[in-house]
Design a protein around this motif. Structure first.
Motif, PDB file in Angstrom:
ATOM      1  N   GLU A   1       0.831  -1.196   0.000  1.00 22.18           N
ATOM      2  CA  GLU A   1       0.000   0.000   0.000  1.00 22.18           C
ATOM      3  C   GLU A   1       0.864   1.242   0.000  1.00 22.18           C
ATOM      4  OE1 GLU A   1      -2.693   0.239   3.224  1.00 22.18           O
ATOM      5  OE2 GLU A   1      -4.085  -1.197   2.338  1.00 22.18           O
ATOM      6  N   PHE A   2       1.856   1.211   0.853  1.00 26.04           N
ATOM      7  CA  PHE A   2       2.762   2.358   0.961  1.00 26.04           C
ATOM      8  C   PHE A   2       3.449   2.612  -0.379  1.00 26.04           C
ATOM      9  CE2 PHE A   2       6.908   4.206   1.961  1.00 26.04           C
ATOM     10  CZ  PHE A   2       6.525   5.280   2.738  1.00 26.04           C
ATOM     11  N   LEU A   3       3.935   1.553  -0.998  1.00 19.45           N
ATOM     12  CA  LEU A   3       4.611   1.697  -2.291  1.00 19.45           C
ATOM     13  C   LEU A   3       3.665   2.306  -3.324  1.00 19.45           C
ATOM     14  CD1 LEU A   3       6.640  -1.623  -2.581  1.00 19.45           C
ATOM     15  CD2 LEU A   3       7.561   0.673  -2.407  1.00 19.45           C
ATOM     16  N   ARG A   4       2.425   1.844  -3.298  1.00 16.86           N
ATOM     17  CA  ARG A   4       1.468   2.350  -4.263  1.00 16.86           C
ATOM     18  C   ARG A   4       1.267   3.851  -4.058  1.00 16.86           C
ATOM     19  NH1 ARG A   4      -2.599  -1.206  -3.421  1.00 16.86           N
ATOM     20  NH2 ARG A   4      -1.589  -2.808  -4.632  1.00 16.86           N
ATOM     21  N   GLU A   5       1.218   4.258  -2.795  1.00 22.38           N
ATOM     22  CA  GLU A   5       1.067   5.682  -2.504  1.00 22.38           C
ATOM     23  C   GLU A   5       2.223   6.484  -3.073  1.00 22.38           C
ATOM     24  OE1 GLU A   5       0.652   6.860   1.531  1.00 22.38           O
ATOM     25  OE2 GLU A   5      -1.312   5.940   1.717  1.00 22.38           O
TER      26      GLU A   5
ATOM     27  N   GLN B   1      -3.148  15.617  -2.716  1.00 23.54           N
ATOM     28  CA  GLN B   1      -2.321  14.463  -3.047  1.00 23.54           C
ATOM     29  C   GLN B   1      -2.617  13.300  -2.107  1.00 23.54           C
ATOM     30  OE1 GLN B   1       0.276  14.056  -5.628  1.00 23.54           O
ATOM     31  NE2 GLN B   1      -0.336  12.032  -4.941  1.00 23.54           N
ATOM     32  N   GLN B   2      -2.741  13.623  -0.841  1.00 22.13           N
ATOM     33  CA  GLN B   2      -3.024  12.562   0.127  1.00 22.13           C
ATOM     34  C   GLN B   2      -4.382  11.927  -0.155  1.00 22.13           C
ATOM     35  OE1 GLN B   2      -2.089  15.021   3.496  1.00 22.13           O
ATOM     36  NE2 GLN B   2      -0.653  13.500   4.247  1.00 22.13           N
ATOM     37  N   LYS B   3      -5.316  12.775  -0.585  1.00 19.37           N
ATOM     38  CA  LYS B   3      -6.642  12.244  -0.904  1.00 19.37           C
ATOM     39  C   LYS B   3      -6.564  11.324  -2.131  1.00 19.37           C
ATOM     40  CE  LYS B   3      -9.946  15.146   1.323  1.00 19.37           C
ATOM     41  NZ  LYS B   3      -9.446  16.449   1.789  1.00 19.37           N
ATOM     42  N   ILE B   4      -5.779  11.760  -3.108  1.00 22.65           N
ATOM     43  CA  ILE B   4      -5.607  10.927  -4.304  1.00 22.65           C
ATOM     44  C   ILE B   4      -4.981   9.591  -3.908  1.00 22.65           C
ATOM     45  CG2 ILE B   4      -4.407  10.703  -6.518  1.00 22.65           C
ATOM     46  CD1 ILE B   4      -4.589  13.762  -6.768  1.00 22.65           C
TER      47      ILE B   4
END
Lengths: 196, 130
Positions: free
Chosen positions: A163-167, B19-22
């Protein structure tokens, strides 16, 4: 870690010396707050910045592949352990009865044989690397429960990391799009001002 | 799923908050697909167990059944088999419920994010499944 270079090297005032990472040390990418400011602080042309961004995305994608493989491995391992655990639990439930257990087990593909097992207090667990050890049922149960727990935790971490990587990839892709669009607009204005 | 925002026409500044929302949206979207797969396979399994329960209704009570535990078939009584199936089914029902709840909550969060992001970026952002 080489992945960290991108984030630290960025000549941006808001870049902190301490690199933010997730609990497993995967570095966080930097979000470009203001494209114009970001580019003007950098001495390199826009193409170089874009190239660097793309390189970062590629690195994260590479890590993603590694983690996906790990996920696959764990997703195979966990059912195997829990299957073994159900058998051990069954044996535990039978350990005080004198009634033998009648089974049909696989000798080879498509070849099954019958076996009658006297109630048992111990089992042999295959530990890997050509090693098998005899455990009492209780010990075997504990060991398997422990292993199941460890692996489930590992899977949880891997999912979190993914998940982190995807972010990070998403952030970087948005960065790229914005820098690119900013550049297109800048060129257009340059063109119109020079033709006037 | 494309999340690139095309600033060119819509020319809206993307803030860190956006960005965080995206990111959250993209994360939830991926999570949702995972849950969907998981849900389907668990549902399938539960249906198998339902069929099995029905089959066993017809079985003679004194029959022995070869029931697969782990990798081997073990001969057990019909009653024991029924107990095992009921137990497995209960666990599955619980798991299914949990997944369903998570999916609902993800859906809700995603619609909220959608409202915000579409409101700000309009056509410059695409949040629909392909």
């Amino acid at each position: 870690m080489s992945e960290t270079r991108q984030a630290t090297d960025k000549p941006n005032s808001s870049a902190e010396a301490v690199l933010e990472t997730n609990p497993r040390g995967i570095p966080k990418v930097q979000f470009v707050e203001n494209v114009e400011e970001f580019i003007s602080k950098s001495s390199a042309p826009v193409e170089v910045t874009l190239g660097k961004f793309q390189e970062t995305v590629a690195k994260y994608k590479f890590m993603e592949i590694n983690f996906l493989n790990r996920k696959k491995g764990l997703e195979l391992k966990i059912p195997e352990i829990s299957k073994t655990l159900t058998v051990v639990e069954y044996l535990v439930s039978k350990q005080d009865s004198d009634e033998p257990i009648e089974t049909t087990f696989e000798l080879n593909d498509t070849l099954w044989a019958n076996a009658t097992i006297k109630s048992t207090k111990t089992v042999n667990l295959w530990l890997g690397a050509n090693v098998m050890l005899e455990y009492t049922l209780q010990e075997a149960k504990e060991l398997l429960e422990n292993k199941l727990d460890t692996n489930q935790n590992a899977l949880k971490n891997v999912l979190e990391d993914l998940e982190f990587l995807r972010e990070q990839v998403t952030t970087m892709e948005v960065n790229i799009a914005r820098v690119y669009n900013w550049d297109v607009k800048r060129r257009r204005t340059l063109k119109t001002t020079s033709t006037v | 799923m494309r999340m690139l925002n095309q600033d060119e026409e819509a020319d809206v500044e993307v803030t860190w908050e956006d960005q965080q929302k995206i990111n959250s949206f993209s994360k939830l979207n991926a999570k949702y697909s995972d849950f969907e797969l998981n849900y389907e396979s668990k549902k399938q399994e539960k249906e198998y167990l339902d069929d099995l329960t029905e089959e066993l209704e017809l079985a003679d009570e004194d029959d022995r059944i070869k029931y697969k535990i782990g990798e081997a078939f073990i001969s057990i009584s019909v009653e024991q088999a029924q107990q095992r199936i009921e137990k497995d089914k209960e666990i599955l029902i619980q798991e299914l419920e949990q997944i369903q709840n998570e999916m609902n909550s993800i859906n809700e969060q995603m619609s909220q994010l959608k409202v915000h992001l579409y409101g700000k970026f309009g056509k410059a952002i695409n949040l629909e499944k392909e």
